[in-house]
Scaffold this active site. Structure first.
Site, PDB file in Angstrom:
ATOM      1  N   HIS A  90       0.905  -1.097  -0.171  1.00  0.00           N
ATOM      2  CA  HIS A  90      -0.103   0.369  -0.109  1.00  0.00           C
ATOM      3  C   HIS A  90       0.801   1.735   0.162  1.00  0.00           C
ATOM      4  O   HIS A  90       1.882   1.457  -0.089  1.00  0.00           O
ATOM      5  CB  HIS A  90      -0.610  -0.184   0.962  1.00  0.00           C
ATOM      6  CG  HIS A  90      -1.913  -1.128   1.140  1.00  0.00           C
ATOM      7  ND1 HIS A  90      -3.045  -2.142   0.514  1.00  0.00           N
ATOM      8  CD2 HIS A  90      -1.568  -2.320   2.106  1.00  0.00           C
ATOM      9  CE1 HIS A  90      -3.221  -3.299   0.867  1.00  0.00           C
ATOM     10  NE2 HIS A  90      -2.440  -3.627   1.981  1.00  0.00           N
ATOM     11  N   GLU A 124      -2.922   0.019   8.427  1.00  0.00           N
ATOM     12  CA  GLU A 124      -1.866  -1.109   7.531  1.00  0.00           C
ATOM     13  C   GLU A 124      -0.488  -0.479   6.711  1.00  0.00           C
ATOM     14  O   GLU A 124       0.541  -1.241   7.002  1.00  0.00           O
ATOM     15  CB  GLU A 124      -2.501  -2.162   6.511  1.00  0.00           C
ATOM     16  CG  GLU A 124      -2.034  -3.577   6.178  1.00  0.00           C
ATOM     17  CD  GLU A 124      -2.116  -3.881   5.281  1.00  0.00           C
ATOM     18  OE1 GLU A 124      -3.501  -3.634   4.622  1.00  0.00           O
ATOM     19  OE2 GLU A 124      -1.781  -4.408   4.221  1.00  0.00           O
ATOM     20  N   HIS A 179       2.262  -7.232   4.323  1.00  0.00           N
ATOM     21  CA  HIS A 179       1.426  -6.983   4.379  1.00  0.00           C
ATOM     22  C   HIS A 179       0.591  -7.209   5.803  1.00  0.00           C
ATOM     23  O   HIS A 179       1.432  -7.998   6.105  1.00  0.00           O
ATOM     24  CB  HIS A 179      -0.172  -7.422   3.968  1.00  0.00           C
ATOM     25  CG  HIS A 179       0.769  -6.832   2.039  1.00  0.00           C
ATOM     26  ND1 HIS A 179      -0.396  -5.844   1.219  1.00  0.00           N
ATOM     27  CD2 HIS A 179       1.281  -7.628   0.635  1.00  0.00           C
ATOM     28  CE1 HIS A 179       0.343  -5.636   0.558  1.00  0.00           C
ATOM     29  NE2 HIS A 179       0.995  -6.450   0.027  1.00  0.00           N
ATOM     30  N   GLU A 254       1.245 -12.215   4.576  1.00  0.00           N
ATOM     31  CA  GLU A 254       0.818 -11.112   5.982  1.00  0.00           C
ATOM     32  C   GLU A 254       0.956 -11.622   7.627  1.00  0.00           C
ATOM     33  O   GLU A 254       0.527 -12.980   7.209  1.00  0.00           O
ATOM     34  CB  GLU A 254      -1.071 -12.643   5.080  1.00  0.00           C
ATOM     35  CG  GLU A 254      -1.252 -11.235   3.689  1.00  0.00           C
ATOM     36  CD  GLU A 254      -2.061 -10.175   4.255  1.00  0.00           C
ATOM     37  OE1 GLU A 254      -2.344  -9.373   5.210  1.00  0.00           O
ATOM     38  OE2 GLU A 254      -2.389  -9.445   3.107  1.00  0.00           O
TER      39      GLU A 254
HETATM   40 ZN   LIG Z   1      -1.933  -5.097   2.197  1.00  0.00          ZN
END
Ligand SMILES: [Zn+2]
Length: 289
Positions: A90, A124, A179, A254
């Site tokens: 992001h 995030e 992430h 993640e």
């Molecule tokens: Zn993400």
């Protein structure tokens, strides 16, 4: 217990699309089409045949280290002289919603989603930026060259397809996209995605090896694998642009669920992030050795 966990995981995988507000990386807007790709997970390379129960591994690791959980003692020498591309997922400023990127499978998706956040609003993109800086420091101290897909946690950054093109054009020996997930309370633990249903330019074997090396290092560091997605911390996917377009050994991690308070406490903690960054560095070193 292990068998029960697998059943829970499979059940969770079947309902994952309903749970996932997730910003699983760049796939937030396509969560409804995300597939757990069970054929790959249950194939010959299934880690369930060889991976010890994480609890056992953790205990063994502690015994081997005479009770210390310090992960800084690992051998990172294989990183010297190598190049690692880090993608902090992001961006500090989200792109316009109508800006699109190609998805690598003939369609388009959002340039870059805004990512998830904790219930209190901690984003995030800030987590991925913070842990990227810790990982960068560890890798550089081990003699690696580090490249990043964005320069700060304030501004706009490249779309997900452009990030992949730059990674591919670089001298990177491996690429890690960082992430955190946004799922339901009680869904905890990390999972790692490598390419599923690979395309001609992908490096599926190398990417799966990288995923396994990092997973193993994270388990050895005492980090719990996901209890809601994938199998033993591995979740191959074919719907992530960053993996579809990659011609490098590449994974997407993640690290945990920002909507679960126990996971969030670890992700918000500098020490919690450091343990995870060290484990990723160890997994990269093991992959490259
Ligand atoms: Zn993400």
């Amino acid at each position: 217990m292990h068998r029960r966990r697998i059943l829970m995981t499979l059940t969770a995988a079947l309902t994952a699309t309903a749970l996932a507000s997730c910003t699983i990386g760049d796939a937030e807007d396509t969560a409804s089409t995300a597939s757990p790709v069970t054929g790959v997970q249950t194939g010959a390379a299934s880690p369930t045949d060889t991976l010890p129960d994480p609890t056992t591994a953790q205990l063994k690791d502690s015994e081997d280290r005479s009770g210390t959980a310090d992960t800084t003692t690992g051998d990172l020498t294989a990183l010297a002289g190598r190049t690692i591309y880090i993608d902090p997922g992001h961006a500090g400023t989200a792109p316009p919603a109508d800006l699109t990127a190609i998805d690598g499978r003939g369609g388009t998706k959002a340039c870059n989603t805004s990512g998830t956040a904790s219930d209190a609003g901690w984003p995030e993109h800030t987590f991925t930026w913070e842990i990227s800086q810790q990982l960068k420091t560890i890798l550089e101290e081990a003699g690696a060259t580090v490249l990043l897909t964005r320069a700060d946690d304030v501004n706009r950054a490249d779309c997900i397809d452009e990030r992949a093109y730059k990674e591919n054009a670089s001298a990177a020996d491996a690429v890690v996209s960082l992430h955190a997930d946004g799922s339901g309370t009680g869904n905890t633990g990390f999972h790692i995605s490598a390419i599923a249903d690979p395309l001609p330019d992908n490096l599926p074997t190398e990417s799966a090896d990288l995923a396994t090396s990092v997973r193993d290092a994270m388990v050895a560091a005492g980090l719990p694998t996901s209890n809601y997605l994938g199998t033993d911390g591995l979740y191959p996917r074919s719907d992530l642009t960053g993996l579809n377009l990659s011609s490098k050994p590449k994974i997407l991690i993640e690290f945990g669920n920002m909507r679960d308070l126990s996971d969030l406490a670890q992700l918000e903690s500098a020490d919690g992030r450091k343990v995870r960054a060290q484990a990723v560095a160890q997994g990269l070193a093991d992959f490259l050795s």
